[in-house]
Design an enzyme around this catalytic site. Structure first.
Site, PDB file in Angstrom:
ATOM      1  N   HIS A 257      58.523 -21.710  38.091  1.00  0.00           N
ATOM      2  CA  HIS A 257      59.072 -20.287  38.675  1.00  0.00           C
ATOM      3  C   HIS A 257      57.994 -19.570  39.696  1.00  0.00           C
ATOM      4  O   HIS A 257      58.266 -18.632  40.056  1.00  0.00           O
ATOM      5  CB  HIS A 257      59.146 -19.531  37.551  1.00  0.00           C
ATOM      6  CG  HIS A 257      60.274 -18.255  37.649  1.00  0.00           C
ATOM      7  ND1 HIS A 257      61.514 -18.424  37.943  1.00  0.00           N
ATOM      8  CD2 HIS A 257      60.110 -17.038  37.693  1.00  0.00           C
ATOM      9  CE1 HIS A 257      62.129 -17.190  38.078  1.00  0.00           C
ATOM     10  NE2 HIS A 257      61.238 -16.358  37.894  1.00  0.00           N
TER      11      HIS A 257
ATOM     12  N   ASP B 203      61.340 -24.911  35.561  1.00  0.00           N
ATOM     13  CA  ASP B 203      61.162 -23.548  35.456  1.00  0.00           C
ATOM     14  C   ASP B 203      61.306 -23.048  34.170  1.00  0.00           C
ATOM     15  O   ASP B 203      62.464 -23.316  33.471  1.00  0.00           O
ATOM     16  CB  ASP B 203      62.130 -22.896  36.529  1.00  0.00           C
ATOM     17  CG  ASP B 203      62.228 -21.323  36.564  1.00  0.00           C
ATOM     18  OD1 ASP B 203      61.653 -20.617  35.669  1.00  0.00           O
ATOM     19  OD2 ASP B 203      62.541 -20.904  37.729  1.00  0.00           O
TER      20      ASP B 203
ATOM     21  N   SER C 111      63.912 -14.562  41.840  1.00  0.00           N
ATOM     22  CA  SER C 111      64.154 -14.220  40.429  1.00  0.00           C
ATOM     23  C   SER C 111      64.904 -12.885  40.328  1.00  0.00           C
ATOM     24  O   SER C 111      66.100 -12.734  40.663  1.00  0.00           O
ATOM     25  CB  SER C 111      62.948 -14.271  39.772  1.00  0.00           C
ATOM     26  OG  SER C 111      63.154 -14.173  38.180  1.00  0.00           O
TER      27      SER C 111
HETATM   28  N1  LIG Z   1      54.564 -11.824  32.623  1.00  0.00           N
HETATM   29  C1  LIG Z   1      54.360 -12.585  33.539  1.00  0.00           C
HETATM   30  C2  LIG Z   1      55.665 -13.189  33.887  1.00  0.00           C
HETATM   31  C3  LIG Z   1      56.246 -12.482  35.147  1.00  0.00           C
HETATM   32  C4  LIG Z   1      56.750 -13.262  36.094  1.00  0.00           C
HETATM   33  O1  LIG Z   1      56.793 -14.523  36.025  1.00  0.00           O
HETATM   34  N2  LIG Z   1      57.017 -12.754  37.233  1.00  0.00           N
HETATM   35  C5  LIG Z   1      57.302 -13.438  38.489  1.00  0.00           C
HETATM   36  C6  LIG Z   1      58.787 -12.964  38.616  1.00  0.00           C
HETATM   37  S1  LIG Z   1      59.995 -13.551  37.466  1.00  0.00           S
HETATM   38  C7  LIG Z   1      61.523 -12.613  37.504  1.00  0.00           C
HETATM   39  O2  LIG Z   1      61.800 -11.786  38.329  1.00  0.00           O
HETATM   40  C8  LIG Z   1      56.431 -13.058  39.576  1.00  0.00           C
HETATM   41  O3  LIG Z   1      56.730 -13.433  40.697  1.00  0.00           O
HETATM   42  N3  LIG Z   1      55.392 -12.863  39.219  1.00  0.00           N
HETATM   43  C9  LIG Z   1      54.198 -12.645  40.558  1.00  0.00           C
HETATM   44  C10 LIG Z   1      53.665 -13.702  40.885  1.00  0.00           C
HETATM   45  O4  LIG Z   1      52.626 -13.255  41.737  1.00  0.00           O
HETATM   46  O5  LIG Z   1      53.806 -14.794  40.625  1.00  0.00           O
HETATM   47  C11 LIG Z   1      53.326 -12.033  34.251  1.00  0.00           C
HETATM   48  O6  LIG Z   1      52.868 -10.653  34.158  1.00  0.00           O
HETATM   49  O7  LIG Z   1      52.723 -12.743  35.269  1.00  0.00           O
END
Ligand SMILES: N[C@@H](CCC(=O)N[C@@H](CSC=O)C(=O)NCC(=O)O)C(=O)O
Length: 281
Positions: free
Chosen positions: A259, A226, A150
């Site tokens: 995602h 996603d 991401s």
């Molecule tokens: N607010 C949500 C969403 C944040 C989220 O989906 N973060 C992803 C990366 S998005 C793009 O850079 C992520 O990797 N989250 C960490 C995980 O361990 O899944 C939230 O706070 O989760």
């Protein structure tokens, strides 16, 4: 350079370790994680994959959730995962406390605007300071690969595109492809780099690809379920830019995947083998 060991766990015959150090580039203390496969104890210098995580992550998300250690142990691949932004009491974050800017959202660029420019220099940290530290402290070679997810997938593409010769392999999971033209990128770039959009171009993978000095093949996986696909990630922008530039891109659309780290864990083995093959050469 002093490294303070924070934790150490045995995993698939190797060791997962976390360290804290003072970063000159970021003017704060930073934490990173390193997976050292069993081959690290046999002498010799191993190739390294740098993993850049996404928004809200620390150095821990990838190591805990991606399930990379088994295959890294088989391949003799060291993996280094830095944090996603500078941290600390004097490091400013999003004024509204949002999760898509500031702390946990450094976008792997060098900020030019106050107050961000003092600490938010993640590009130089990831490309220069951290590898110098890793290469001085662990049994690794200068065979470097870079990958991420991401925001971090875009960071990996930009680090490779801006630094010809620095990496031998690059890949990404669900990268933001064209941050100049998506809400996450517009918010971050307008603050870190200022309102003049022409200056954003040097930090956008879909722009940089046109004049890249090196045509390192890109491996990209993207899930078609996603939630951020249409609004933030826009793989079609990278695909069009790569086609126009004649840049080799393997863009795999993975049906049903979202995602999350469940998606990353499903395909991380392919990426590790892709990197190991390139780094062995
Ligand atoms: N607010 C949500 C969403 C944040 C989220 O989906 N973060 C992803 C990366 S998005 C793009 O850079 C992520 O990797 N989250 C960490 C995980 O361990 O899944 C939230 O706070 O989760």
């Amino acid at each position: 350079m002093t490294l303070e060991n924070l934790s150490c766990q045995k995993s698939f015959g190797g060791w997962l370790k976390r360290y804290r150090h003072r970063s000159r580039t970021l003017a704060c203390d930073m934490t990173f994680a390193v997976y050292l496969p069993p081959q690290a104890e046999q002498g010799g210098a191993l190739p390294v994959l740098y993993w850049l995580s996404g928004l809200t992550c620390t150095d821990e998300n990838f190591m805990q959730k991606a399930g990379a250690q088994r295959v890294a142990a088989e391949l003799g691949l060291v993996i280094v995962a830095p944090d996603t932004s500078p941290r600390g009491a004097d490091v400013p974050g999003d004024p509204d406390g949002a999760w898509d800017f500031g702390l946990g959202a450094g976008f792997y660029l060098n900020a030019t605007e106050a107050p961000w420019s003092r600490h938010y220099r993640m590009h130089d940290y990831v490309v220069e300071e951290l590898p110098a530290l890793v290469e001085a402290s662990f049994p690794v070679s200068d065979a470097r690969g870079i990958s991420g997810h991401s925001m971090g997938g875009h960071g990996a593409l930009v680090c490779a595109l801006r630094n010809p010769g620095r990496y031998r392999s690059v890949s990404a999971f669900a990268p933001i492809t064209n941050p100049m033209n998506c809400p996450w990128g517009e918010k971050a770039f307008s603050r870190y780099l200022g309102e003049e959009r022409a200056r954003w171009r040097e930090w956008d993978a879909s722009v940089l690809i046109a004049d890249a000095k090196e045509r390192l093949p890109l491996l990209v996986d993207q899930g078609d379920r996603d939630d951020f696909l249409a609004t933030q990630l826009k793989p079609e922008a990278l695909e069009a830019a790569a086609r126009a530039a004649g840049h080799p891109l393997t863009l795999r659309t993975q049906p049903g995947y979202d995602h999350s780290y469940y998606f990353i864990a499903s395909f991380i083995e392919d990426h590790l083998r892709h990197h190991a093959a390139a780094l062995a050469g």
